[in-house]
Design a protein around this motif. Structure first.
Motif, PDB file in Angstrom:
ATOM      1  N   VAL A  62      60.229 -11.574 -57.697  1.00  0.00           N
ATOM      2  CA  VAL A  62      61.102 -11.086 -58.766  1.00  0.00           C
ATOM      3  C   VAL A  62      60.454  -9.913 -59.495  1.00  0.00           C
ATOM      4  N   GLU A  63      59.159 -10.028 -59.768  1.00  0.00           N
ATOM      5  CA  GLU A  63      58.471  -8.937 -60.468  1.00  0.00           C
ATOM      6  C   GLU A  63      58.529  -7.647 -59.672  1.00  0.00           C
ATOM      7  N   ARG A  64      58.361  -7.727 -58.360  1.00  0.00           N
ATOM      8  CA  ARG A  64      58.396  -6.509 -57.543  1.00  0.00           C
ATOM      9  C   ARG A  64      59.811  -5.971 -57.412  1.00  0.00           C
ATOM     10  N   ILE A  65      60.793  -6.818 -57.353  1.00  0.00           N
ATOM     11  CA  ILE A  65      62.181  -6.335 -57.322  1.00  0.00           C
ATOM     12  C   ILE A  65      62.460  -5.510 -58.573  1.00  0.00           C
ATOM     13  N   ILE A  66      61.989  -6.006 -59.713  1.00  0.00           N
ATOM     14  CA  ILE A  66      62.180  -5.286 -60.977  1.00  0.00           C
ATOM     15  C   ILE A  66      61.256  -4.067 -61.049  1.00  0.00           C
ATOM     16  N   GLY A  67      59.973  -4.288 -60.782  1.00  0.00           N
ATOM     17  CA  GLY A  67      58.975  -3.242 -60.982  1.00  0.00           C
ATOM     18  C   GLY A  67      59.141  -2.049 -60.063  1.00  0.00           C
ATOM     19  N   ILE A  68      59.401  -2.300 -58.781  1.00  0.00           N
ATOM     20  CA  ILE A  68      59.565  -1.174 -57.853  1.00  0.00           C
ATOM     21  C   ILE A  68      60.846  -0.407 -58.159  1.00  0.00           C
ATOM     22  N   SER A  69      61.904  -1.127 -58.503  1.00  0.00           N
ATOM     23  CA  SER A  69      63.152  -0.458 -58.865  1.00  0.00           C
ATOM     24  C   SER A  69      62.953   0.439 -60.089  1.00  0.00           C
ATOM     25  N   LEU A  70      62.187  -0.051 -61.064  1.00  0.00           N
ATOM     26  CA  LEU A  70      61.904   0.740 -62.257  1.00  0.00           C
ATOM     27  C   LEU A  70      61.080   1.973 -61.895  1.00  0.00           C
ATOM     28  N   TYR A  71      60.064   1.780 -61.083  1.00  0.00           N
ATOM     29  CA  TYR A  71      59.204   2.898 -60.679  1.00  0.00           C
ATOM     30  C   TYR A  71      60.008   3.973 -59.962  1.00  0.00           C
ATOM     31  N   MET A  72      60.898   3.558 -59.066  1.00  0.00           N
ATOM     32  CA  MET A  72      61.689   4.523 -58.299  1.00  0.00           C
ATOM     33  C   MET A  72      62.607   5.343 -59.206  1.00  0.00           C
ATOM     34  N   ILE A  73      63.268   4.700 -60.146  1.00  0.00           N
ATOM     35  CA  ILE A  73      64.184   5.444 -61.021  1.00  0.00           C
ATOM     36  C   ILE A  73      63.403   6.324 -61.990  1.00  0.00           C
ATOM     37  N   LEU A  74      62.212   5.895 -62.424  1.00  0.00           N
ATOM     38  CA  LEU A  74      61.411   6.719 -63.329  1.00  0.00           C
ATOM     39  C   LEU A  74      60.927   7.992 -62.644  1.00  0.00           C
ATOM     40  N   ASN A  75      60.740   7.935 -61.311  1.00  0.00           N
ATOM     41  CA  ASN A  75      60.317   9.121 -60.575  1.00  0.00           C
ATOM     42  C   ASN A  75      61.363  10.218 -60.593  1.00  0.00           C
ATOM     43  N   TYR A 298      63.056   1.346 -46.123  1.00  0.00           N
ATOM     44  CA  TYR A 298      64.228   1.962 -46.746  1.00  0.00           C
ATOM     45  C   TYR A 298      65.036   2.732 -45.703  1.00  0.00           C
ATOM     46  N   SER A 299      66.287   3.003 -46.053  1.00  0.00           N
ATOM     47  CA  SER A 299      67.131   3.925 -45.287  1.00  0.00           C
ATOM     48  C   SER A 299      67.383   5.148 -46.154  1.00  0.00           C
ATOM     49  N   VAL A 300      67.125   6.329 -45.591  1.00  0.00           N
ATOM     50  CA  VAL A 300      67.288   7.581 -46.329  1.00  0.00           C
ATOM     51  C   VAL A 300      68.626   8.211 -45.974  1.00  0.00           C
ATOM     52  N   LEU A 301      69.350   8.648 -46.990  1.00  0.00           N
ATOM     53  CA  LEU A 301      70.618   9.350 -46.774  1.00  0.00           C
ATOM     54  C   LEU A 301      70.318  10.840 -46.704  1.00  0.00           C
ATOM     55  N   VAL A 302      70.431  11.408 -45.499  1.00  0.00           N
ATOM     56  CA  VAL A 302      70.087  12.813 -45.276  1.00  0.00           C
ATOM     57  C   VAL A 302      71.370  13.627 -45.163  1.00  0.00           C
ATOM     58  N   ASP A 303      71.480  14.689 -45.972  1.00  0.00           N
ATOM     59  CA  ASP A 303      72.679  15.520 -45.879  1.00  0.00           C
ATOM     60  C   ASP A 303      72.585  16.431 -44.649  1.00  0.00           C
ATOM     61  N   GLY A 324      67.396   0.366 -50.221  1.00  0.00           N
ATOM     62  CA  GLY A 324      66.451  -0.641 -49.781  1.00  0.00           C
ATOM     63  C   GLY A 324      67.105  -1.988 -49.557  1.00  0.00           C
ATOM     64  N   ARG A 325      66.500  -3.002 -50.096  1.00  0.00           N
ATOM     65  CA  ARG A 325      66.969  -4.369 -49.915  1.00  0.00           C
ATOM     66  C   ARG A 325      68.375  -4.540 -50.514  1.00  0.00           C
ATOM     67  N   TRP A 326      69.223  -5.225 -49.783  1.00  0.00           N
ATOM     68  CA  TRP A 326      70.609  -5.484 -50.179  1.00  0.00           C
ATOM     69  C   TRP A 326      71.422  -4.192 -50.371  1.00  0.00           C
ATOM     70  N   GLY A 327      70.964  -3.077 -49.797  1.00  0.00           N
ATOM     71  CA  GLY A 327      71.659  -1.818 -49.981  1.00  0.00           C
ATOM     72  C   GLY A 327      71.529  -1.242 -51.376  1.00  0.00           C
ATOM     73  N   TRP A 328      70.507  -1.657 -52.112  1.00  0.00           N
ATOM     74  CA  TRP A 328      70.297  -1.271 -53.507  1.00  0.00           C
ATOM     75  C   TRP A 328      69.827   0.180 -53.571  1.00  0.00           C
ATOM     76  N   LEU A 329      70.608   1.046 -54.212  1.00  0.00           N
ATOM     77  CA  LEU A 329      70.247   2.451 -54.380  1.00  0.00           C
ATOM     78  C   LEU A 329      69.003   2.565 -55.261  1.00  0.00           C
ATOM     79  N   LEU A 330      67.963   3.225 -54.720  1.00  0.00           N
ATOM     80  CA  LEU A 330      66.679   3.391 -55.434  1.00  0.00           C
ATOM     81  C   LEU A 330      66.099   2.045 -55.857  1.00  0.00           C
ATOM     82  N   GLY A 331      66.382   1.022 -55.084  1.00  0.00           N
ATOM     83  CA  GLY A 331      65.934  -0.321 -55.451  1.00  0.00           C
ATOM     84  C   GLY A 331      64.669  -0.736 -54.728  1.00  0.00           C
ATOM     85  N   PRO A 332      64.421  -2.043 -54.636  1.00  0.00           N
ATOM     86  CA  PRO A 332      63.210  -2.543 -53.980  1.00  0.00           C
ATOM     87  C   PRO A 332      63.294  -2.363 -52.473  1.00  0.00           C
TER      88      PRO A 332
END
Length: 391
Positions: A62-75, A298-303, A324-332
């Motif tokens: 749970v911590e990584r689901i939250i923490g990695i998602s936060l890190y990705m959006i902060l970037n 992850y799966s990257v969406l390339v234009d 990433g997981r569950w198709g979560w945009l910028l997620g874990p």
């Protein structure tokens, strides 16, 4: 002197399952090395033995689901400020304003859960209370942070290396660790203490684009664990004057956009010769490192027009959507095993002014090293039929 017949060819450390009591700066490397599994087979470890997803404590997950998602959006958040301002004040329609408020609310909720709920739990668990307030120059201790420890557990991280770099082989020299592929997130490097402890006792400074070090919060946290700008003068100074190790994600942001498939893995390395020039000037060995699992997280969406790739490469930061997981945009990331395999060192003679011919020669040796380490361990990772292609 020839090695004995029973001398291990390869060593493997299950870093994800390293006991918490050993996850301390004061614990000697020998305690970690004692937990290694070895093989005397030149072909490496058995089929599918390096691709196991290990059970993980649900609190860690749970911590990584939250923490990695936060890190990705902060970037990416600093690059969204202007577009969000235009949406909110310029477009000013209800849907535009709701979208901006949703993004800000998403960041606020993740920040609250990570800092106010998860951080106290793991600071106590890993005896790291107050690490965010510790001396910023104490890089070695700061590398033992619970977030990166949990990432390694979440992704079942393990590390494999040959007898040629097993301690004390590299004890007296700084080392350039060059890892590929980048993927969306190069999670294999996040076992930061291992690069500063296991193969020699020299502190390892990982590199990143200067713009990343200037991102609020993210840049601060990276500087605390010893990151340096990915610039030749800084890398050379770290290797020669400080005599510390340096870690480089060699394919960089460009590596995110390589379309690896179930048949082949692509490594953006043909143009990456600058690092060889640095190694020759410093007279240090380069260790080719291949991280199995990076491209599957992850799966990257390339234009189709390559616009986002061009912008990402220009700004040295990812500006492309990924899922990433569950198709979560910028997620874990998906819970795939990350197995980081180190190859034989490419020993670079100290050369004050390397010629292009010398650079080409040792770059070719480096590519051979990547090919060898990939082929040696792909079967154990379950990729027997995959090939590695340099682009």
């Amino acid at each position: 002197m020839a090695a004995k017949k029973d001398t291990p060819e390869f060593y493997q450390l299950d870093y994800a399952n390293l006991p918490d009591e050993l996850f301390q700066s004061a614990v000697p490397a020998e305690k970690w090395l004692d937990r290694c599994v070895t093989t005397t087979e030149k072909s490496g470890f058995p089929l599918n033995s390096l691709n196991k997803v290990q059970p993980v404590d649900w609190v860690v997950e749970v911590e990584r689901i939250i923490g990695i998602s936060l890190y990705m959006i902060l970037n990416v958040l600093p690059f969204l400020i202007l577009p969000m301002a235009i949406l909110y004040f310029g477009v000013a329609t209800p849907w535009a304003q709701y979208l901006v408020l949703f993004v800000l609310g998403y960041v606020a909720v993740l920040s609250f859960l990570e800092t106010m709920v998860m951080q106290p739990i793991f600071q106590r668990r890993y005896q790291q209370a107050g690490y965010l307030l510790s001396d910023e120059s104490d890089f070695r201790n700061n590398q033992y942070v619970f977030t990166e420890r949990n990432t390694c557990k979440y992704l079942s991280a393990s590390y494999v290396w040959p007898h040629s770099i097993h301690p004390p082989a590299l004890a007296k020299t700084p080392v350039l660790f060059c890892i590929v592929p980048h993927g969306v997130g190069p999670f294999g490097i996040t076992a930061y203490p291992i690069w500063s402890k296991l193969w020699n006792a020299k502190l390892c400074h990982w590199t990143t684009a200067p713009v990343v070090l200037n991102i609020p919060i993210v840049g601060y946290l990276l500087r605390k664990i010893g990151y340096i700008p990915a610039k030749a003068p800084q890398i050379l100074k770290t290797l020669t004057e400080q005599e510390d190790n340096v870690g480089v994600i060699l394919d960089g942001i460009a590596g995110m956009f390589q379309d690896s498939s179930h048949k082949k893995e692509l490594a953006y390395l043909k143009k990456r010769k600058g690092i060889v020039k640095i190694a020759l000037k410093a007279g240090v060995p380069i260790i080719p490192v291949y991280a199995f699992g990076h491209t599957a997280a992850y799966s990257v969406l390339v234009d189709p027009f390559g616009i986002l790739e061009h912008l990402s490469n220009s700004l040295n930061t990812s500006l492309t959507p990924f899922f990433g997981r569950w198709g979560w945009l910028l997620g874990p990331p998906r819970r795939v095993p990350v197995t980081v395999c180190l190859g034989n060192p490419v020993h670079c003679p100290k050369t004050e002014s390397p010629t292009q011919e010398q650079i080409n020669e040792y770059h070719a040796k480096l590519l051979e090293g990547y090919q060898q380490v990939f082929d040696q361990h792909k079967t154990a990772y379950g990729w027997k039929d995959k090939t590695l292609e340099f682009v």
